[in-house]
Design a protein around this motif. Structure first.
Motif, PDB file in Angstrom:
ATOM      1  N   GLY A  55       0.930  -1.061  -0.203  1.00  0.00           N
ATOM      2  CA  GLY A  55      -0.061  -0.225  -0.345  1.00  0.00           C
ATOM      3  C   GLY A  55       0.992   1.019  -0.735  1.00  0.00           C
ATOM      4  N   ILE A  56       1.002   1.926  -1.184  1.00  0.00           N
ATOM      5  CA  ILE A  56       1.723   2.970  -1.392  1.00  0.00           C
ATOM      6  C   ILE A  56       1.366   4.623  -0.101  1.00  0.00           C
ATOM      7  CG2 ILE A  56       1.804   4.770  -2.945  1.00  0.00           C
ATOM      8  CD1 ILE A  56       2.097   2.994  -4.997  1.00  0.00           C
ATOM      9  N   ASP A  57      -0.272   4.421   0.373  1.00  0.00           N
ATOM     10  CA  ASP A  57      -0.003   5.234   1.593  1.00  0.00           C
ATOM     11  C   ASP A  57       0.333   4.988   2.446  1.00  0.00           C
ATOM     12  OD1 ASP A  57      -2.215   3.217   1.297  1.00  0.00           O
ATOM     13  OD2 ASP A  57      -3.012   3.677   2.057  1.00  0.00           O
ATOM     14  N   PRO A  95       9.573  12.740   1.947  1.00  0.00           N
ATOM     15  CA  PRO A  95       8.503  11.873   0.770  1.00  0.00           C
ATOM     16  C   PRO A  95       9.279  12.365  -0.503  1.00  0.00           C
ATOM     17  CG  PRO A  95       7.612  11.998   2.739  1.00  0.00           C
ATOM     18  CD  PRO A  95       8.702  13.014   2.835  1.00  0.00           C
ATOM     19  N   SER A  96       9.672  11.598  -1.289  1.00  0.00           N
ATOM     20  CA  SER A  96      10.062  11.844  -2.528  1.00  0.00           C
ATOM     21  C   SER A  96       7.966  13.030  -3.396  1.00  0.00           C
ATOM     22  CB  SER A  96      10.180  10.724  -3.957  1.00  0.00           C
ATOM     23  OG  SER A  96       8.845   9.720  -3.434  1.00  0.00           O
ATOM     24  N   PRO A  97       8.143  13.316  -4.406  1.00  0.00           N
ATOM     25  CA  PRO A  97       7.619  14.323  -4.598  1.00  0.00           C
ATOM     26  C   PRO A  97       6.503  12.980  -5.762  1.00  0.00           C
ATOM     27  CG  PRO A  97       8.858  15.681  -5.900  1.00  0.00           C
ATOM     28  CD  PRO A  97       9.567  14.284  -5.016  1.00  0.00           C
ATOM     29  N   LEU A  98       6.968  11.941  -6.357  1.00  0.00           N
ATOM     30  CA  LEU A  98       6.465  10.837  -6.872  1.00  0.00           C
ATOM     31  C   LEU A  98       5.210  10.242  -5.854  1.00  0.00           C
ATOM     32  CD1 LEU A  98       6.007   9.186  -9.299  1.00  0.00           C
ATOM     33  CD2 LEU A  98       8.392   7.925  -8.313  1.00  0.00           C
ATOM     34  N   PHE A  99       6.190  10.135  -4.516  1.00  0.00           N
ATOM     35  CA  PHE A  99       5.298   8.899  -3.660  1.00  0.00           C
ATOM     36  C   PHE A  99       4.368   9.904  -3.528  1.00  0.00           C
ATOM     37  CE2 PHE A  99       8.023   5.959  -0.929  1.00  0.00           C
ATOM     38  CZ  PHE A  99       6.453   5.065  -0.428  1.00  0.00           C
ATOM     39  N   GLU A 100       4.312  11.347  -3.306  1.00  0.00           N
ATOM     40  CA  GLU A 100       3.251  11.912  -2.942  1.00  0.00           C
ATOM     41  C   GLU A 100       2.575  12.095  -4.053  1.00  0.00           C
ATOM     42  OE1 GLU A 100       2.678  16.759  -0.991  1.00  0.00           O
ATOM     43  OE2 GLU A 100       4.535  15.866  -2.224  1.00  0.00           O
ATOM     44  N   GLN A 101       2.329  12.092  -5.085  1.00  0.00           N
ATOM     45  CA  GLN A 101       1.292  11.810  -6.710  1.00  0.00           C
ATOM     46  C   GLN A 101       0.704  10.898  -6.411  1.00  0.00           C
ATOM     47  OE1 GLN A 101       3.696  12.467 -10.135  1.00  0.00           O
ATOM     48  NE2 GLN A 101       1.466  12.287 -11.321  1.00  0.00           N
ATOM     49  N   LYS A 124      -4.632  -2.524  -3.557  1.00  0.00           N
ATOM     50  CA  LYS A 124      -5.579  -2.335  -3.526  1.00  0.00           C
ATOM     51  C   LYS A 124      -6.478  -1.728  -4.346  1.00  0.00           C
ATOM     52  CE  LYS A 124      -4.308   0.860   0.310  1.00  0.00           C
ATOM     53  NZ  LYS A 124      -3.819   0.794   1.721  1.00  0.00           N
ATOM     54  N   THR A 125      -6.345  -0.931  -5.117  1.00  0.00           N
ATOM     55  CA  THR A 125      -6.625   0.742  -5.548  1.00  0.00           C
ATOM     56  C   THR A 125      -6.877  -0.003  -7.546  1.00  0.00           C
ATOM     57  OG1 THR A 125      -5.220   1.830  -5.581  1.00  0.00           O
ATOM     58  CG2 THR A 125      -6.158   2.458  -4.256  1.00  0.00           C
ATOM     59  N   GLY A 126      -6.056  -1.672  -7.658  1.00  0.00           N
ATOM     60  CA  GLY A 126      -5.843  -1.596  -8.632  1.00  0.00           C
ATOM     61  C   GLY A 126      -5.018  -1.166  -9.843  1.00  0.00           C
ATOM     62  N   LYS A 127      -4.217   0.160  -9.209  1.00  0.00           N
ATOM     63  CA  LYS A 127      -3.700   0.957  -9.790  1.00  0.00           C
ATOM     64  C   LYS A 127      -1.946   1.721  -9.235  1.00  0.00           C
ATOM     65  CE  LYS A 127      -2.832   4.607 -13.655  1.00  0.00           C
ATOM     66  NZ  LYS A 127      -2.810   4.995 -14.566  1.00  0.00           N
ATOM     67  N   GLY A 128      -0.762   1.324  -9.371  1.00  0.00           N
ATOM     68  CA  GLY A 128      -0.226   2.378  -8.785  1.00  0.00           C
ATOM     69  C   GLY A 128       0.962   2.403  -9.091  1.00  0.00           C
ATOM     70  N   PHE A 129       2.357   1.796  -8.338  1.00  0.00           N
ATOM     71  CA  PHE A 129       3.043   1.670  -9.591  1.00  0.00           C
ATOM     72  C   PHE A 129       3.488   1.752 -10.667  1.00  0.00           C
ATOM     73  CE2 PHE A 129       5.314   3.917  -5.402  1.00  0.00           C
ATOM     74  CZ  PHE A 129       5.444   4.890  -5.602  1.00  0.00           C
ATOM     75  N   TYR A 130       2.695   0.213 -10.368  1.00  0.00           N
ATOM     76  CA  TYR A 130       2.314  -0.521 -11.756  1.00  0.00           C
ATOM     77  C   TYR A 130       1.111  -0.251 -11.470  1.00  0.00           C
ATOM     78  CZ  TYR A 130       7.688  -2.523 -11.733  1.00  0.00           C
ATOM     79  OH  TYR A 130       8.681  -2.424 -11.639  1.00  0.00           O
ATOM     80  N   ASP A 131       0.027  -0.884 -13.148  1.00  0.00           N
ATOM     81  CA  ASP A 131      -1.024  -0.883 -13.366  1.00  0.00           C
ATOM     82  C   ASP A 131      -0.905  -2.557 -12.983  1.00  0.00           C
ATOM     83  OD1 ASP A 131      -3.022  -1.885 -14.460  1.00  0.00           O
ATOM     84  OD2 ASP A 131      -2.983   0.563 -16.002  1.00  0.00           O
ATOM     85  N   VAL A 150      -0.476   8.768  -4.441  1.00  0.00           N
ATOM     86  CA  VAL A 150      -1.068   9.309  -2.891  1.00  0.00           C
ATOM     87  C   VAL A 150      -2.191  10.088  -2.827  1.00  0.00           C
ATOM     88  CG1 VAL A 150      -2.077   9.327  -0.170  1.00  0.00           C
ATOM     89  CG2 VAL A 150       0.323   8.126  -1.281  1.00  0.00           C
ATOM     90  N   GLU A 151      -2.418  11.040  -3.909  1.00  0.00           N
ATOM     91  CA  GLU A 151      -2.956  12.488  -4.031  1.00  0.00           C
ATOM     92  C   GLU A 151      -4.184  11.631  -4.755  1.00  0.00           C
ATOM     93  OE1 GLU A 151      -0.420  15.696  -5.214  1.00  0.00           O
ATOM     94  OE2 GLU A 151      -0.510  16.390  -3.392  1.00  0.00           O
ATOM     95  N   ASN A 152      -3.663  10.920  -6.295  1.00  0.00           N
ATOM     96  CA  ASN A 152      -4.453  10.864  -7.267  1.00  0.00           C
ATOM     97  C   ASN A 152      -4.977   9.267  -7.013  1.00  0.00           C
ATOM     98  OD1 ASN A 152      -3.005  12.960  -8.917  1.00  0.00           O
ATOM     99  ND2 ASN A 152      -1.673  11.528  -9.925  1.00  0.00           N
ATOM    100  N   GLU A 153      -4.558   8.810  -5.198  1.00  0.00           N
ATOM    101  CA  GLU A 153      -5.528   7.807  -5.197  1.00  0.00           C
ATOM    102  C   GLU A 153      -4.792   6.937  -5.499  1.00  0.00           C
ATOM    103  OE1 GLU A 153      -8.736   8.720  -4.215  1.00  0.00           O
ATOM    104  OE2 GLU A 153      -9.088   9.659  -3.184  1.00  0.00           O
ATOM    105  N   ASN A 154      -3.519   6.696  -6.749  1.00  0.00           N
ATOM    106  CA  ASN A 154      -3.036   4.942  -6.781  1.00  0.00           C
ATOM    107  C   ASN A 154      -2.238   4.560  -5.745  1.00  0.00           C
ATOM    108  OD1 ASN A 154      -4.315   5.812  -9.275  1.00  0.00           O
ATOM    109  ND2 ASN A 154      -2.722   7.275 -10.046  1.00  0.00           N
ATOM    110  N   LEU A 155      -2.969   4.009  -4.933  1.00  0.00           N
ATOM    111  CA  LEU A 155      -2.141   3.745  -3.663  1.00  0.00           C
ATOM    112  C   LEU A 155      -1.768   1.523  -4.065  1.00  0.00           C
ATOM    113  CD1 LEU A 155      -5.220   4.598  -1.453  1.00  0.00           C
ATOM    114  CD2 LEU A 155      -2.992   5.801  -2.485  1.00  0.00           C
ATOM    115  N   GLY A 156      -2.316   1.158  -5.036  1.00  0.00           N
ATOM    116  CA  GLY A 156      -0.981   0.112  -5.650  1.00  0.00           C
ATOM    117  C   GLY A 156      -2.400  -1.584  -5.602  1.00  0.00           C
TER     118      GLY A 156
END
Length: 309
Positions: A241-243, A262-268, A278-285, A270-276
């Protein structure tokens, strides 16, 4: 309290970590009360337990006769008093935000029996600070399983400033009875052991990608085939979970300083709710992650790892 006195375990939070802890406790033979803030969340967690138990049986990790007992023992709850009014141990796995945990512990304190032990699964927040939301700091500690709980053996058992030795001892015994390997951590420090090492590793990986030094796939290949870890830093962040990693970093940054920014990429993410996962998308689809994991990035000839054979 002795281990023999523990019969019922409540797990607060039915997300990835919570339902995993409930599954582990149920498989060990304990009556499990899985609780979340609405029926949908609890039922989803319950369904995930059923699915996981089925997969374990398919892979011969448990016998098919083991399916019925944990399934019937893991009952869904929404009302706090019904969930925790007659339990021996409560393991809290709610979101990693102090205000949310405060609300949970204050409500829990009003309904739990005097003998009940409170165990937080926090990733980084101060155990001593969390214990202040209760009237039983001597019965409060961190009992941290790791994602996914049914597969990961380690449990960090960590003392707050006022945790009684008897509390730590019985929770270590409980972790052992869960089939896990408990490690006692003697000081309440941000990140404790695992996250103090692991989350900065993830953060450094995201800084490398943010600053265009490497791609996500290149960093993950290096992590796996150069460092020998079982999965890449970004794959692991997606799974856990990225969050979660981001909130750990925020806390460590506040307490320990700029090294943990935290790096801007990490923050981005979370802001976009791409949490890995559990949301279907994170650093990877997740639709293509399986293919990406099975096809490692090739290294240039000059930097390709040398075989040990």
């Amino acid at each position: 309290m002795d281990l023999d006195d523990i019969n019922t375990v409540a797990v607060l939070g039915a997300g990835n970590m919570g339902h995993g802890i409930a599954e582990v406790a149920a498989l060990a033979g304990y009556d499990v009360h899985l609780r979340d803030i609405n029926e949908e969340f609890v039922q989803d967690g319950y369904d995930q337990i059923e699915w996981s138990l089925g997969k374990l049986a398919e892979n011969d990790r448990i016998g098919k006769t083991s399916l019925r007992r944990p399934s019937s023992a893991s009952r869904p709850f929404v009302d706090m008093e019904e969930a925790c009014g007659d339990v021996d141990v409560v393991i809290e796995a709610v979101p990693e935000q102090m205000a949310i945990k405060q609300d949970v512990y204050e409500e829990l304190e009003s309904v739990a029996p005097d003998h009940t032990i409170f165990a937080t699964n926090t990733s980084s927040l101060s155990i001593t600070d969390l214990a202040e939301f209760t009237e039983r700091p001597e019965q409060f500690l961190r009992d941290a399983l790791f994602q996914p709980p049914v597969r990961m053996d380690l449990v960090e058992v960590i003392s707050g400033a006022e945790s009684a030795d008897e509390t730590l001892d019985v929770i270590e015994e409980l972790a052992d009875d869960f089939g896990k390997s408990p490690v006692r951590v003697h000081k309440d420090e941000p990140g404790f052991i695992v996250n103090r090492v692991l989350v900065p590793l993830m953060n450094e990986a995201t800084w490398l990608v943010h600053e265009d030094h490497a791609t996500i796939e290149e960093v993950d290949s290096t992590t796996k085939y150069g460092m020998g870890l079982p999965m890449g830093s970004f794959e692991l962040a997606d799974m856990t979970g990225i969050d979660i990693g981001y909130h750990v970093l925020e806390y460590m940054h506040d307490v320990l300083g700029d090294t943990y920014e935290p790096s801007p990429l990490f923050e981005q993410k979370v802001e976009n709710e791409n949490l890995g996962t559990k949301t279907g998308k994170g650093f990877y689809d997740t639709r293509t992650a399986r293919e990406q994991r099975s096809r490692p990035t090739k290294f240039p000839r000059s930097s390709r790892p040398v075989s040990s054979r």
